[in-house]
Design an enzyme around this catalytic site. Structure first.
Site: not given
Ligand code: BGC
Length: 779
Positions: A370, A499, A611
């Site tokens: 992020d 994801e 997602k």
């Molecule tokens: C996302 C990831 C992200 C993480 C923390 C997850 O829900 O799929 O891409 O890095 O959250 O924000």
């Protein structure tokens, strides 16, 4: 587009703050997040000073220190080699916010008696939370209370509070109790993997405590990480005289001030607090540093600290402010997000910015990709010194990344952890964790972007080059040429950003980013060799770089497999993606989103369902490699199968929608992001703000509507004006200059606020801007 849970706009639409006008216990946990204050190190949730009793009186209170953590062993009932072993988690540290008020023995409790004229406001320009209300006790005594709270942006370790009471209809004894409560623990995680750690019971153990006059301190040690923490407060009566008393209950220290008030009379309490830990300083110095910091704060006084805070923020807004005229709700969301990003971001090179900042325990205070892909651009363009610190943090994590690479059977190179605080890989669920090897390329991408836009070659020589080169090796480590196919470099068994698809071959995003990473590594090696041979020699020796590796990187990049589906004219997310059946959205009730909370991962993985942005994100990060038509086709395809269950998604879809000419979609997706926390559209802001999405709002304005791209360090803009707005304006730092871009119905104005001369492109046309002459372009 999946409709998210919607909460009403509860706050008046003030462009520079949020204000609640009623004491609302139903949105209590959420408001604790929204009114949280922080300075990049300390984070104080916005709980009230007084405790409440009654069924609705609970709180998810917390005080956090960015980068301060304990560890717990990760237990797997079914073990496997190389799984992450140790979880680092951000600790809930002693609570110094509490102040209790008793009038003639009756304790002020907002859930007992009556509350009137309640108001609480957070002001983004002053960086302060102010609160006032009147309370009528069950026995009919009326008291007016006001309080102010700041966490000092200019002083990493310091926060302050001021509490004022006035006897409205009685005369009598008022007792103010200033509390430091060390009996704190973290929340326990339930079934939601996004919430907290699995630790039960307290993580901080008392070594000693001190109490003397208005001073109180707790000295504690973490259970496993072995850090010492000193939490201290200094409290003092103001505007009234009284007596002082002391009490200690376990790890809770109370300083009691009693004064007699005449009807209409008032008394105040000023309280400063600080935290010092052995992560920052030698243990022997902690107590004296705490005392000294509080002594200095007392000498300055609360008002002076507030004035300093306001000046500090004035400077920030001068550089970073985004103005949106014509939509007050968006304007408020935009600045709220920028303010929270600033409050959350570590600026010491040792800490970073957590997925939930320092506002809650969601994701346990972990740092993810992020930072590099979403948040860093905001700071790079708005406050580049902070961007540098974020990347210094990655350099500090290099030794651990090397260790991790060895555990993962890479004889050379460094593999960054998917989620971490101090560098340990903390992702217990490897399919959506460690398997996201793209983190290495994300970091390299962000170093490239930082160096090109800031011009900070010193960073590259001192830190960046070593990171880029050592992490590039991982691609030739995990990737390879398929037997009999010497022209196809494949990267197998990884997970891309999405994801809802895991452990795949040739994830498009990963391969494209790895390709850029490898090419950048070649470029960095050559540049450093030329510009500073001794730096090159030092780095090459440190990582035992073999010149043949550079040729290997070049070849791997040139042969990188980048899947393309001729029939559909799109980029498949990975080798097997298009062979899966599409998720049955029509048969999925709204209550089953986010899918991750309602379906086993395997069920999700077997479908075409995303997602979050994956290929679509690649279209943004390397947009110069696609035609507009390609972008439109990919957007159309992936939009239909993306749930945006991750808050990292909508902003990216908004930007690409703006680019391909889908103005309404761009606006709708932008709206999803801009007020995500203020309106709690994901229903989990109570666990902390979503920092990546917050930064995504800024990206949405600059890169989406502003059409800004900075490939190769060359800025270009292609602004459009949403019809809902009358104008908008944003500012960007580039190589020491500050450019203001204003987009209105009658045209676009580029103005250099700092610096003398800047070249960039406006819709493909070269612009040479000087300080003296702003450039105006037709819309
Ligand atoms: C996302 C990831 C992200 C993480 C923390 C997850 O829900 O799929 O891409 O890095 O959250 O924000």
């Amino acid at each position: 587009m999946q409709q998210k849970h919607r909460r009403r706009h509860t706050f008046p639409l003030d462009p520079w703050g949020i204000r609640e006008t009623g004491f609302d216990t139903d949105s209590h946990f959420l408001d604790e997040t929204l009114f949280a204050l922080g300075n990049g190190y300390i984070g104080l949730r916005g709980s009230h000073e007084e405790t409440y009793t009654g069924p609705k009186g609970s709180s998810r209170d917390g005080s956090y220190l960015n980068g301060f953590y304990d560890t717990e062993e990760i237990h797997y009932p079914e073990n496997a080699y190389g799984l992450a072993r140790l979880n680092e988690f951000m600790l809930n540290v002693p609570n110094g916010k509490r102040i209790e008020c008793f009038i003639e023995g009756e304790r002020v409790d907002l859930l007992q008696g009556e509350v009137a004229d309640y108001e609480r406001a957070l002001d983004f320009r002053r960086g302060i939370v102010e609160r006032r209300f009147e309370w009528v006790s069950p026995q009919g005594r009326r008291i007016a209370i006001s309080s102010r709270r700041i966490v000092c942006l200019a002083h990493k370790h310091l926060y302050g509070m001021q509490y004022q009471v006035r006897a409205m209809n009685f005369s009598g004894r008022v007792r103010l109790v200033s509390i430091l409560d060390g009996a704190v623990k973290n929340l326990e995680a339930g079934d939601d993997p996004r919430v907290g750690s699995t630790v039960h019971g307290p993580s901080l153990h008392l070594l000693d405590l001190e109490q003397e006059g208005g001073y109180a301190a707790l000295i504690q040690r973490t259970t496993n990480s072995g850090f010492t923490l000193v939490s201290a407060i200094e409290s003092e009566l103001s505007g009234a005289s009284g007596t002082i008393g002391h009490a200690v209950h376990g790890q809770r220290i109370e300083t009691l001030f009693d004064c007699d008030l005449a009807r209409g009379g008032s008394a105040g309490l000023v309280k400063f607090g600080c935290y010092f830990s052995s992560r920052d300083f030698p243990e022997a110095e902690l107590a004296s540093r705490a005392r000294e910091t509080l002594r200095e704060a007392r000498l300055s006084g609360f008002d002076a600290l507030c004035a300093e805070q306001e000046a500090w923020l004035a400077d920030f807004w001068k550089q970073a402010d985004v103005e949106i005229a014509g939509d007050d709700a968006l304007q408020q969301g935009m600045r709220f997000n920028q303010f929270h990003l600033l409050q959350s971001v570590g600026r010491d090179g040792k800490s970073n910015i957590a997925a939930k900042g320092v506002t809650g325990e969601g994701y346990e205070g972990h740092y993810f990709w992020d930072t590099e892909i979403y948040i860093l651009p905001f700071f790079l363009y708005s406050k580049p010194d902070v961007a540098r610190k974020l990347l210094e943090y990655r350099y500090a994590g290099l030794p651990k990344a090397r260790e991790r690479a060895r555990q993962m059977a890479h004889g050379r190179g460094a593999l960054y952890p998917w989620r971490t605080i101090a560098g340990e890989e903390c992702s217990a669920y490897y399919p959506a964790g460690t398997a996201q090897y793209h983190i290495n390329a994300d970091i390299a991408y962000s170093i490239k972007q930082y160096v090109e836009i800031s011009g900070d070659m010193a960073y590259l020589l001192q830190y960046g080059a070593e990171i880029v080169l050592d992490t590039a090796r991982i691609w030739t480590g995990i990737g390879g040429y398929a037997p009999g196919e010497p022209d196809r470099f494949c990267i197998n068994t990884v997970t891309g950003p999405d994801e809802y698809t895991a452990i795949v071959n040739n994830n498009y995003y990963t391969n494209l980013m790895a390709q850029l990473h490898l090419r950048y590594a070649v470029e960095v090696a050559e540049t450093v060799m030329r510009a500073d041979p001794s730096a090159y020699a030092r780095i090459a020796a440190a990582i035992e770089l073999d010149p043949t590796e550079i040729a290997e990187w070049r070849r791997a990049a040139d042969c990188m497999v980048l899947p393309y589906d001729e029939k559909r004219g799109i980029h498949p997310q990975d080798d097997s993606f298009l062979s899966k059946k599409v998720w049955d959205f029509a048969a999925t009730p709204r209550a089953n989103y986010p899918l991750l909370l309602h379906y086993h991962p395997l069920v999700i993985y077997r479908h075409q369902v995303c997602k979050q942005a994956d290929v679509v994100l690649a279209l943004l990060l390397q947009g110069d490699r696609f035609t507009l038509e390609e972008k439109r086709r990919d957007f159309d395809y992936y939009e239909k199968i993306t749930t945006h269950d991750s808050s990292l998604s909508s902003c990216i879809f908004s930007i690409i929608a703006a680019e391909v000419g889908y103005a309404d979609k761009a606006y709708d997706y932008f709206m999803e992001t801009a007020r995500l926390d203020l309106d709690d559209t994901h229903g989990n802001t109570c666990h902390g703000v979503h920092t990546a999405a917050m930064a995504g709002t800024w990206l949405g304005v600059a890169c989406g509507f502003g059409g800004m791209r900075g490939y190769g360090g060359n800025l270009r803009f292609a602004p459009s004006l949403p019809r809902q707005w009358s104008h908008y304006r944003f500012r960007v730092h580039v190589r020491g200059q500050l450019l203001q871009v204003q987009v209105a119905q009658d045209g676009v104005e580029y103005r250099l606020l700092k610096g003398e001369h800047l070249n960039f492109a406006h819709r493909g046309e070269a612009v040479e801007l000087t300080r003296a002459r702003p450039a105006r372009k037709l819309p």
